[in-house]
Design a protein around this motif. Structure first.
Motif, short mmCIF file in Angstrom:
data_model
loop_
_atom_site.label_atom_id
_atom_site.label_comp_id
_atom_site.label_asym_id
_atom_site.label_seq_id
_atom_site.Cartn_x
_atom_site.Cartn_y
_atom_site.Cartn_z
N PHE A 1 73.83 -29.65 19.50
CA PHE A 1 74.40 -29.16 20.78
C PHE A 1 73.50 -28.92 21.48
N PRO A 2 72.43 -28.01 21.46
CA PRO A 2 71.41 -27.83 22.71
C PRO A 2 70.95 -28.71 23.35
N GLU B 1 53.71 -25.41 17.80
CA GLU B 1 52.99 -24.10 18.48
C GLU B 1 54.25 -23.68 19.44
N VAL B 2 55.59 -24.07 19.42
CA VAL B 2 56.65 -23.32 19.90
C VAL B 2 57.63 -23.16 18.96
N THR B 3 58.27 -21.71 19.17
CA THR B 3 59.26 -21.59 18.34
C THR B 3 60.63 -21.69 19.09
N PRO B 4 61.34 -22.65 18.63
CA PRO B 4 62.55 -23.05 19.24
C PRO B 4 63.59 -22.03 19.14
N LEU B 5 63.70 -21.04 20.24
CA LEU B 5 64.82 -20.19 20.31
C LEU B 5 66.19 -20.37 20.59
N ILE C 1 64.91 -27.71 24.93
CA ILE C 1 63.10 -27.66 25.25
C ILE C 1 62.75 -26.98 26.48
N LEU C 2 63.33 -27.52 27.62
CA LEU C 2 63.16 -26.61 28.82
C LEU C 2 63.01 -25.33 28.70
N VAL C 3 64.00 -24.79 28.14
CA VAL C 3 64.04 -23.27 27.98
C VAL C 3 62.91 -22.85 27.13
N ASP C 4 62.98 -23.41 25.91
CA ASP C 4 62.08 -22.72 24.99
C ASP C 4 60.54 -22.94 25.39
N THR C 5 60.37 -24.24 26.02
CA THR C 5 58.88 -23.93 26.48
C THR C 5 58.54 -23.13 27.79
#
Lengths: 532, 346
Positions: B103-104, B187-191, B195-199
């Motif tokens: 969904f995200p 390297e990125v925690t998927p909160l 992807i735009l928001v997480d990065t």
């Protein structure tokens, strides 16, 4: 100031809209030098646990993260030692001994032992997932497998319930379900007695040249090479698989150099790429065969003349040369090319006059066939070609088009009249297809033996059932091959199956990619040999 | 606001919520029944051709398919209301967890597309309405008509061919380039899963830029279709308002035209426009299957379609429930927004 839209204002708006669509950050990306980027449709993956993985894409992953006792050489398709150094079979034909290779480690660093091998085979049987039948054919059940498969020191002992052709066992051991898993790692991640089932869905625990670093369903996966692999290190350190379901998109990405390999191209894309010097194509046959099947509940389909007429009323080569454009090759035998004992002669071709004469000899006036066909473009094209040529031979064909799952239900329920189907072998031994096309121990409705294609078509193959059983128990490999040749000929000439094609995979790749082996009809893709 | 009016508002919202709950359960019932009457046995279609009778029986029992239908429905509704959408037949993963993964990607794409649709569509519609029959009007109508009538599949492929293949202005299909995708994984925690928001949250602006160059083309494409609808409706609403007597009065009083259009008329246009934007947004949140397929975008539309093709009914039902909930949620939100922009709605 009065708001007054002007042409210039509108122009500015249009430019602004365009700029929104044109990111200045867009990059003309090339694939990283240390990574092989592959595009494929991988939405068929259900699980990456070797005990459950049974779909093409999942088996591709596991072929690179796990090894088996016995392996198929990706370059030749020949059987070669895997994790077992040597093996032998006892006089009784029921006890096999495998000596494990020394000094091999799992991705975790744990050393490989015969106990890991025994655990892996026992686990596959106890978990009882779909591909477990490949191993349970040898009489292994969750109750007895601990005594049928045992380890001692560096030796694994396997017992079978009766004497089978040794090649049958070895071939089955090359399949994904017989991959060897790291017992210590798997059991350390056990939850509620699941033998690491949840863990292995998206983790690897094998001795293979790669380790699974990440898997996202419908998105992709990342594999990272291990150093010091027993077969020699992989040539490319990382594999990035991107799920790209649309063929035209794959083509565009390949042309742009954003991917190294495209595995789902259509004939149209292949034609479009033909003039591109940066891209090359590779063709490999796969295991799937396409066939027509006629339900013998309809008495007409027991008439040998009518069946023969239909065999001569199909434009096999014409279909391959026109709309199939290399995605299939003519193949009229139930064993795919590449399989032990597969025949590769194709005696039938389109001969309308001969077919007409045979229809007349059959004594059936105005024969009509209701052909069930799945609503997919290649199958619809095949069905329409058959409808046309059968029509010329005096056999009327009505097409019954439906969804795949719906048609499968009809087929399994023996409710079809005739059907256009494909069949993919389950493991790399001739028995996989021989057992389904040429065996039907109980042809009654009550038997519900849906696993046998012969049963689905109410076809009683008579002596072939016993002959097929004899072939799988034949100890002499040369004699075994001869037996399958005879069975294939009989099915080709007397059964209500008309085998037509074998699938051919077209892989598009950048010009600098080499040694990409897809596994052909018997195995899965091998990434560790690829260079770029 | 007096206490009477407050009570009336609460009552109205309560009534709406009740209606929506009944709608939701109705939707569940219809989807559930359809999923059970299709002539496909989910078990055999999932387990494949070689499954043994014991494996089939085990699966039927595990999925509760051996129970009466009303009982299956009751269990499903009670579990669904607690957020448990069951297990996918195919993957044996919780459907809720799978949807949370897909969904995200859809939410990110649909939100950006809707923003583009509104930002371009509303002014374009207003422009056209202020000069009906003019060249601007004709152009806006033509662009709108094209957005309506061109197949999205074709538009997507042409868009890719031109902006990615030929011009190289945007990145290709997928959410990130291969190299960035590998960095993102480790390297990125998927909160949020977006992807735009997480990065952005991780301060990885290189990845953000790459993700933006991937999302902008599919978002512009969907935004264009959304814009076509929004501009057309805005034009129609605005023309209707501009013909009202209060507008004439305002003009006679010498009010600047910009204020007449953007303050007086726009305020009344906002009410129906909220519904239009909400519906447009909701339809994008269903997941745009064709766009997702062309752009290799792992969204909800592809998830539901894939599930449908293998008769994975818990996944289909779960997806439908989420889509239904999105529609209902957005409907409630537009109801609330009406009250904010139009005091007469209170």
């Amino acid at each position: 100031m009065i708001f007054q839209p002007t042409r210039r204002g509108l122009g500015k708006l249009a430019v602004a809209a365009l700029m929104l669509g044109a990111s200045p950050m867009a990059l003309l990306a090339e694939t990283p030098a240390d990574t092989l980027v592959i595009a494929d449709a991988i939405d068929d993956i259900v699980s990456l646990d070797p005990a459950e993985a049974y779909e093409f894409s999942g088996l591709d992953v596991n072929n690179n993260t796990y090894d088996g006792l016995v392996e198929l050489d990706p370059t030749s398709g020949q059987m070669v030692p895997g994790l077992a150094e040597s093996w032998s079979v006892a006089e009784d034909g029921m006890t096999y001994t495998f000596k494990m290779k020394a000094g091999i480690t799992f991705g975790s660093g744990n050393p490989l032992t015969a106990d890991d091998a025994a655990f892996s085979l026992q686990r596959a049987i106890k978990l009882n997932k779909t591909p477990s039948f490949i191993l349970s054919q040898f009489g292994w059940t969750p109750e007895n497998v601990d005594t049928m498969v045992t380890a001692s020191g560096d030796t694994l002992t396997i017992k079978t319930d009766k004497a089978y052709a040794p090649t049958f066992l070895y071939n089955c051991l090359t399949s994904g379900v017989a991959s060897i898993v790291d017992k210590a790692d798997v059991m350390a991640n056990e939850v509620a007695g699941d033998m690491g089932y949840e863990y292995l869905k998206n983790h690897s625990a094998g001795t293979g040249p790669y380790i699974l670093k990440s898997f996202k369903p419908n998105e992709g996966y990342i594999l990272e090479a291990r150093t010091g692999h027993w077969r020699g290190d992989a040539k490319i350190p990382k594999i990035f698989m991107q799920h790209v379901p649309e063929a035209a998109t794959q083509r565009l990405m390949l042309e742009k150099g954003d991917i190294d390999v495209a595995r789902e191209l259509t004939p149209t894309d292949i034609e479009g790429l033909s003039g591109n010097a940066d891209v090359k194509m590779q063709q490999d046959v796969g295991g799937q065969v396409f066939y027509l099947a006629f339900n013998q509940k309809n008495e007409n389909y027991k008439n040998p003349k009518l069946l023969d007429a239909m065999r001569w009323a199909i434009d096999y080569q014409g279909m391959v040369d026109t709309f199939l454009k290399g995605t299939e090759v003519v193949h009229q035998n139930f064993l795919p090319k590449g399989y032990l004992g597969a025949l590769d002669d194709n005696p039938y071709s389109l001969d309308i006059e001969k077919a007409k004469a045979l229809v007349a000899e059959s004594g059936i006036a105005n024969p009509t066939v209701t052909l069930s066909v799945r609503n997919a473009s290649d199958r619809m094209d095949m069905a329409q070609s058959i409808q046309n040529t059968f029509g010329q031979a005096g056999i009327k064909v009505e097409l019954k088009v439906g969804e795949g799952a719906e048609q499968l239900e009809e087929y399994r329920g023996r409710l079809h009249d005739a059907t256009l189907q494909s069949w993919g072998p389950d493991y790399p031994d001739p028995h996989t297809n021989a057992s389904t096309f040429a065996q039907n121990p109980d042809n009654s409705d009550e038997a519900k033996a849906t696993g046998y294609l012969a049963w689905r078509n109410a076809y009683d193959p008579g002596e072939l059932t016993a002959q097929t059983q004899a072939a799988v128990e034949e100890m002499d490999p040369a004699k075994r091959i001869e037996m399958y040749a005879q069975i294939q000929k009989q099915i080709r000439e007397t059964s209500p199956f008309i085998l037509m094609f074998q699938i051919s995979y077209q892989t598009g790749m950048r010009g600098n990619v080499g040694n990409f082996f897809t596994g052909g009809s018997t195995d899965s893709a091998a990434y560790w040999l690829v260079t770029k | 606001m007096t206490s009477d009016r407050m009570t009336s508002t609460v009552r109205q919202i309560g009534g709406t919520a009740l209606t929506l709950l009944v709608t939701f359960i109705g939707l569940l019932a219809v989807t559930f029944i359809i999923s059970r009457v299709v002539p496909i046995d989910p078990v055999s279609s999932i387990l494949g051709d070689r499954a043994s009778a014991a494996q089939i029986a085990e699966a039927r029992e595990r999925l509760g398919l051996d129970q009466p239908m009303w009982q299956q429905f009751w269990i499903y509704v009670t579990q669904a209301l607690q957020g448990d959408l069951g297990l996918s037949v195919r993957t044996r993963e919780p459907v809720a967890a799978e949807i949370a993964r897909y969904f995200p990607a859809t939410l990110e794409l649909a939100t950006l597309a809707t923003i583009l649709g509104v930002v371009v569509g509303v002014p374009a519609g207003v422009l056209a309405a202020t000069k009906p029959g003019s060249l601007y009007d004709q152009i806006v109508r033509l662009i709108g008509l094209m957005g309506y009538s061109m197949p999205v599949f074709w538009l997507g492929l042409i868009g890719l061919l031109v902006f990615y293949g030929q011009l190289g202005w945007v990145s290709g299909p997928g959410r990130l380039d291969a190299s960035f995708q590998m960095m993102f994984e480790f390297e990125v925690t998927p909160l949020t899963g977006m992807i735009l928001v997480d990065t952005a949250l991780a301060g990885r602006w290189d990845m953000f830029a790459n993700a933006f160059s991937h999302i902008i083309l599919p978002a512009s494409l969907l935004g264009y279709i959304s814009m076509a609808y929004i501009s057309r409706m805005t034009r129609s609403f605005m023309m209707n308002e501009l013909g009202q007597e209060y507008i004439t009065t305002a003009r006679v009083k010498g009010m600047p035209e910009r204020r007449v259009v953007w303050v007086h008329a726009m305020r009344n246009v906002m009410v129906p426009l909220i519904t239009v934007v909400a519906l447009s947004y909701a339809s994008l949140l269903e997941g745009a299957v064709l766009t997702e397929t062309i752009f290799a975008w792992p969204g909800l539309g592809s998830y539901i379609t894939d599930a449908l093709l293998v008769a994975d009914m818990p996944a289909v039902l779960g997806g439908t429930v989420v889509v239904g909930a999105v529609f209902i949620g957005l409907n409630m939100l537009s109801d609330l927004l009406y009250r904010l922009v139009d005091p007469r709605a209170l």
